[in-house]
Scaffold this active site. Structure first.
Site, mmCIF file in Angstrom:
data_model
loop_
_atom_site.group_PDB
_atom_site.id
_atom_site.type_symbol
_atom_site.label_atom_id
_atom_site.label_comp_id
_atom_site.label_asym_id
_atom_site.label_seq_id
_atom_site.Cartn_x
_atom_site.Cartn_y
_atom_site.Cartn_z
ATOM 1 N N HIS A 109 -99.677 56.400 -16.534
ATOM 2 C CA HIS A 109 -99.313 57.817 -16.523
ATOM 3 C C HIS A 109 -98.145 58.185 -17.448
ATOM 4 O O HIS A 109 -97.253 58.951 -17.066
ATOM 5 C CB HIS A 109 -98.994 58.252 -15.091
ATOM 6 C CG HIS A 109 -100.191 58.254 -14.171
ATOM 7 N ND1 HIS A 109 -101.493 58.357 -14.613
ATOM 8 C CD2 HIS A 109 -100.281 58.173 -12.799
ATOM 9 C CE1 HIS A 109 -102.320 58.346 -13.570
ATOM 10 N NE2 HIS A 109 -101.628 58.213 -12.468
ATOM 11 N N HIS A 120 -102.737 66.069 -11.925
ATOM 12 C CA HIS A 120 -102.803 65.110 -10.830
ATOM 13 C C HIS A 120 -102.626 65.784 -9.466
ATOM 14 O O HIS A 120 -101.890 65.286 -8.605
ATOM 15 C CB HIS A 120 -101.728 64.038 -11.044
ATOM 16 C CG HIS A 120 -102.043 62.704 -10.469
ATOM 17 N ND1 HIS A 120 -102.284 62.522 -9.122
ATOM 18 C CD2 HIS A 120 -102.166 61.487 -11.032
ATOM 19 C CE1 HIS A 120 -102.518 61.242 -8.899
ATOM 20 N NE2 HIS A 120 -102.461 60.596 -10.051
ATOM 21 N N GLU A 136 -109.187 63.706 -11.217
ATOM 22 C CA GLU A 136 -108.435 63.764 -12.470
ATOM 23 C C GLU A 136 -109.415 63.663 -13.637
ATOM 24 O O GLU A 136 -109.909 62.578 -13.939
ATOM 25 C CB GLU A 136 -107.435 62.607 -12.528
ATOM 26 C CG GLU A 136 -106.462 62.587 -11.386
ATOM 27 C CD GLU A 136 -105.956 61.178 -11.091
ATOM 28 O OE1 GLU A 136 -105.288 60.578 -11.949
ATOM 29 O OE2 GLU A 136 -106.270 60.654 -10.008
HETATM 30 C C1 BGC Z 1 -104.378 56.217 -10.162
HETATM 31 C C2 BGC Z 1 -103.941 55.512 -8.901
HETATM 32 C C3 BGC Z 1 -102.470 55.755 -8.713
HETATM 33 C C4 BGC Z 1 -102.229 57.245 -8.638
HETATM 34 C C5 BGC Z 1 -100.766 57.597 -8.489
HETATM 35 C C6 BGC Z 1 -104.098 57.681 -9.995
HETATM 36 O O1 BGC Z 1 -104.430 58.347 -11.171
HETATM 37 O O2 BGC Z 1 -105.730 56.004 -10.453
HETATM 38 O O3 BGC Z 1 -104.204 54.130 -8.983
HETATM 39 O O4 BGC Z 1 -102.013 55.138 -7.560
HETATM 40 O O5 BGC Z 1 -102.708 57.846 -9.793
HETATM 41 O O6 BGC Z 1 -100.023 56.942 -9.423
#
Ligand code: BGC
Length: 341
Positions: free
Chosen positions: A106, A175, A306
């Site tokens: 991320h 998200h 997402e």
């Molecule tokens: C991921 C997860 C993660 C979450 C928060 C999602 O996009 O696929 O594995 O725990 O984001 O970070």
């Protein structure tokens, strides 16, 4: 008609003001702040016309400046994981911060969810811009990004644009954690989901795609027909869903997911121009965060859809390209559509 109003939401430690924008139509009210382009509140009607807030979040800015699992935020420069935080572009190796097991996730330690964006009111919404410097969080090239949220009737439209001066991977998403029963609900057992995808990406034990593109046919990942979320998670014999579904089209608007909550009648449909969607069932929530109005958020109390490029695409050349070159424009749109049945 959508009304757009704004106020000051809070101040960051350095004194910079964070603004909040309220977009309101007949059937939807949404609040977005200029810190992380975070959706802090999203109210939709149930079948009796009662509004509830259907996204997880916090009551104040501090909740969002502290470490949290990306509630409501725009994620970038690259959403999801990059294996070992490394990739090679134009013959040069790049190393990103490792912030998820052995991988980078991320956008790094201070991704786009933790920066202050510059807002501008536009017709029916708000446009946020941000310049990510060359080398920021280890990524090559200066990247200019514009994220525009507009609300038209029951459709919340998220448009993402970006331009770079050097080749760089780009994968932007939002998200939000949804619970169509309302954000205080302890689970989302009574939701039905369908995802219109023939294939998904299996992952290794560090959550990196193995590189295979597996058919959903004959597996518990098959969501082409609506299934109850709770019983499908139980069948999976894993922590829950946290997988990328491979969509049929790329760069072309397609309906890809639908969630129905029978008790309230709320329906969320998702359309996108992106090639993938991560279905994540909030497997890592554990009830330790203090949410809006004192809510606690246990494991499996929300879901994320997402829309995105495929995880680790920068290292997997069989996956759709995520490199943006100088002179090109990244331009992707996702529609969240709210209705009742
Ligand atoms: C991921 C997860 C993660 C979450 C928060 C999602 O996009 O696929 O594995 O725990 O984001 O970070």
């Amino acid at each position: 008609m959508t009304s757009v109003t704004s106020d000051v939401y809070g101040s960051l430690p350095g004194g910079h003001r964070v603004r909040r924008f309220r977009l309101q139509s007949e059937s939807v009210k949404v609040e977005i702040i200029s810190f992380g382009c975070i959706i802090t509140c999203l109210e939709t009607k149930d079948r009796h016309g009662h509004f509830s807030d259907i996204v997880l979040g916090f009551d104040d800015l501090e909740g969002y400046t502290n470490k949290h699992p990306y509630f409501g935020a725009v994620i970038g420069r690259v959403a999801n994981r990059i294996a070992k935080g490394t990739f090679t572009v134009d013959g040069k190796d790049y190393l990103l911060p490792i912030n998820n097991g052995p991988n980078s996730i991320h956008g790094g330690l201070k991704g786009f969810d933790k920066v202050l964006w510059t807002p501008e009111v536009v017709e029916n919404g708000v446009k946020f811009s941000y310049t990510s410097g060359d080398g920021e969080e280890g990524y090559p090239g200066e990247l200019n990004i514009w994220v525009t949220y507009t609300l038209v009737g029951n459709e919340l439209v998220l448009n993402y644009k970006a331009q770079t001066n050097k080749t760089t991977p780009v994968n932007l998403t939002n998200h939000s954690y949804f619970n169509l029963a309302g954000q205080r609900s302890p689970n989302f057992n009574d939701h039905e989901i369908s995802i219109d995808a023939e294939h998904y990406l299996p992952v290794d034990d560090t959550m990196i795609p193995t590189g295979d593109i597996n058919p959903v046919e004959g597996t518990n990942f098959d969501l082409r027909k609506p299934v109850n979320v709770e019983s499908q998670i139980a069948k999976l014999q894993e922590n829950g869903f946290d997988h990328n579904y491979c969509l049929k089209e790329s760069q072309k608007e397609q309906t890809c997911a639908r969630v129905y909550h029978k008790p309230s009648g709320r329906v969320l449909s998702v359309r996108t121009t992106k090639p993938g969607i991560q279905f994540y069932t909030a497997n890592f929530l554990d009830g330790s965060l203090k949410g809006k109005g004192g809510a606690v958020y246990p494991k499996h109390s929300a879901f994320c859809l997402e829309t995105q490029a495929w995880p680790d695409a920068v290292n997997k050349h069989q996956f759709p390209n995520i490199l943006l070159h100088c002179g090109e424009e990244y331009n992707q749109t996702t529609w969240f559509v709210f209705s009742v049945e």
